[in-house]
Every structure is written in structure tokens, then in C-alpha cells.
Design an enzyme around this catalytic site. Sequence first.
Site, PDB file in Angstrom:
ATOM      1  N   GLU A 118       0.931  -1.326  -0.055  1.00  0.00           N
ATOM      2  CA  GLU A 118       0.138  -0.136   0.097  1.00  0.00           C
ATOM      3  C   GLU A 118       1.016   1.308   0.083  1.00  0.00           C
ATOM      4  OE1 GLU A 118      -3.159   0.526  -0.286  1.00  0.00           O
ATOM      5  OE2 GLU A 118      -3.744  -1.550  -0.569  1.00  0.00           O
TER       6      GLU A 118
ATOM      7  N   TYR B  23      -6.723   6.258   5.154  1.00  0.00           N
ATOM      8  CA  TYR B  23      -6.911   5.232   4.125  1.00  0.00           C
ATOM      9  C   TYR B  23      -5.985   3.984   4.254  1.00  0.00           C
ATOM     10  CZ  TYR B  23      -5.767   2.809  -0.360  1.00  0.00           C
ATOM     11  OH  TYR B  23      -5.454   1.707  -1.201  1.00  0.00           O
TER      12      TYR B  23
ATOM     13  N   ASP C 271      -9.310   6.158  -1.783  1.00  0.00           N
ATOM     14  CA  ASP C 271      -8.087   6.947  -2.351  1.00  0.00           C
ATOM     15  C   ASP C 271      -8.869   7.663  -3.752  1.00  0.00           C
ATOM     16  OD1 ASP C 271      -8.911   4.835  -3.837  1.00  0.00           O
ATOM     17  OD2 ASP C 271      -6.701   3.909  -3.900  1.00  0.00           O
TER      18      ASP C 271
END
Length: 362
Positions: A42, A125, A143
Site C-alpha cells: 500500500e 486510507y 483513495d
Amino acid sequence: MSPAMPAKPDAIVNALTDWFARHARDLPWRRTLDPYAIWVSEIMLQQTQVKTVIPYWERWMRELPDAGALAKAPPERVLKLWEGLGYYTRARNLQKAAQAVVERHGGRFPDTFDEVLELPGIGRYTAGAICSIAFNQPTPILDGNVIRVLARLFAIEDNPRERAVNDRLWNLAEALVQTAQKTGWPETHACSVLNQALMELGALVCTPKNPACDACPVSRLCAARRRGIQESLPNLDQRAETTARHFATFLIQRDGRWLAQQRPAGVVNAHLWEFPNVESAHIPNDPCALAKAQWNITLAAADPMGTIKHSITRYRITQHVFRAQWPARSRLDPAGRWLTPGELDSLAFTSAHRKIARKFLR
């Protein structure tokens, strides 16, 4: 039903999860539920394309397979593994967070949203993505891809960067993942699948330009498509105009070695290496004069080698590369290190200067 959810949430969730099961890309970090591995992916994927990230992630996981290994790795090794991905603060925060995992959690990656959110470099997020994907928790994500999907699905015409609009989008994302939790069996990892489906739809189908609405699993539920406004959403404000910048970059040689300098702390690309360079108000026509003014170095000649172009935020940067010999009679002791080509390869350089080395020192 949540007041933020005007359409039927069950239909949206079912359509997305069925579509993801058939069309999801086979990405290496999707073959594991290890929260450390998912976290690394991520962070790498921020501002970076999937095809670029894959080899970096695979190499990182081979060399630093868990938080303990990352926590104790030499910082220069961490930067070297990250070299070429840019936004190097991400790498430094990864190591700080790994050290926090070791110190606070005994090396075991935390499994609650609040504990994950407390780690350096992790925002709402990323914490939501880790907790939903690794632990199948109903934590929302938002996102750029998900913003675009939700703005179109619910025909949200206001600017998503406005606080109230952004809050509404978070509420929609939360309502969807909570619906997934209620309707899916735990064995199906419904929360994980739903959030990944939202991201995947934005990446592959609901793209910024020319969205493939005919291939979209929720097109019949999409309010923007019904109104024919999907191309105009999300309604983002205009970005700042780009600015051109020019640098004279010097490949200075002495006794088979090249001069390199390390960037100081507290600046962009801190602690990374680069070749001596100086900004010019325009295309540098007299590089020797620039070197004299900047470092009081009198170069006999500076031969033009070519240019390297790159971008940082709104700046469009051109590195004008010159090759020169260090003055034989100079008594100056330049800041930096004289390095062989092999030593240059072992250090973490900024992306532009690594390109310069590969192009002009081979």
C-alpha cells in the site's frame, strides 16, 4: 440503511464482489494475508503504478520479510531498496513504523484500526486498507480510484476536496463495507474483497478518461451514467500550472573516480546521493561560470552530455549534464566523496541522478 446510501447497498456490494472474483488482477500482494506485506504494498502504491511496484515489492519482501528485519536494517539499505520509487519519505516512515511495531507490539503487526493508524506514515486510507484486506474488518477506504467510483456511482457533483463532500464520500465507503460485512460469510473475506473491488474498478474500468461503462458491473446502478455526466466527475479543482526549472549537473572526474554529494537532512530527497548541480534561471549556456559562482571551482571545460527530464509535483525539471575534469592544481577539498562506478552503484541516488549515472557513465 445508512442515510448516506441512496441506492440499494446490497446490489452494489454483490455486483462488485462478483465482478472482482472474475476480473481481479493476479498481484503478488493479493496472495497473502500478511499485514506487513500488505502494508508495504500500500505504501509503495502511493503515487506509483502497479507495474512499477511489483518488482520493488518482491525484492523488498525477499530482503526485509517482516517488521523486525526492516526495523534493524541500515537506513542506507532501506533507501537503496527504495531507489527509483521516489517520495523517499515513504521509505523512511516505513522503517520508523517498523521500529514502532517492534517496540510497542513485540514485532507483531497490530490488528486494530486505531493501533495501525498510530504508526508513522499511516493515514486513514492506509489503515483502513490494511485492516480490511489483512483482517477482513469493515474499515472504509478512500483513495483517488474510490473517490472517482463513488462520485460517479452517486452523481456527487461537488468538489471531493471540500470537507463536507469528502466526509460524505467516507460515509458512503463505510456504508458499503459494513453492508459487505453483514451480507457476506466471514470465509469469503467480504470486507477485503469489497474494498479491493472498489479500487480495482477505478483502476481498470471507471478510469479518469473514457470509462468503460459497458463493462462496469454497477453501470445500471450508476446515477452519473443515467444522467450522462460520468465523464465530468469527479469535479476536482484545477491543479496549479506547471513550472519549468533548469539545473546544470556536473559529472566531475578525478583519477578514475566521480564526485558525488549527499543531500542534507530536512530537504526533499534527504540523505540521498547526487552529482554536483546548480539551478539556473534558464538553459545553462556557460556551465563553467555557474560552477565558479557556486563552488569557486575553475573548470577548464565542461562538455555537454545531454539532458534528463523529470517531474516533482508541479515542477518540470531538466537536468543539463556536463562532463569535466577536476582541476589538477586545485587546492580545494570539495564537499562529497570521490567514488568508483561500483561504489556509485551501491549508494541510493535520487531518481534523476541515477538515470544520469546509467546514461552517461556507462
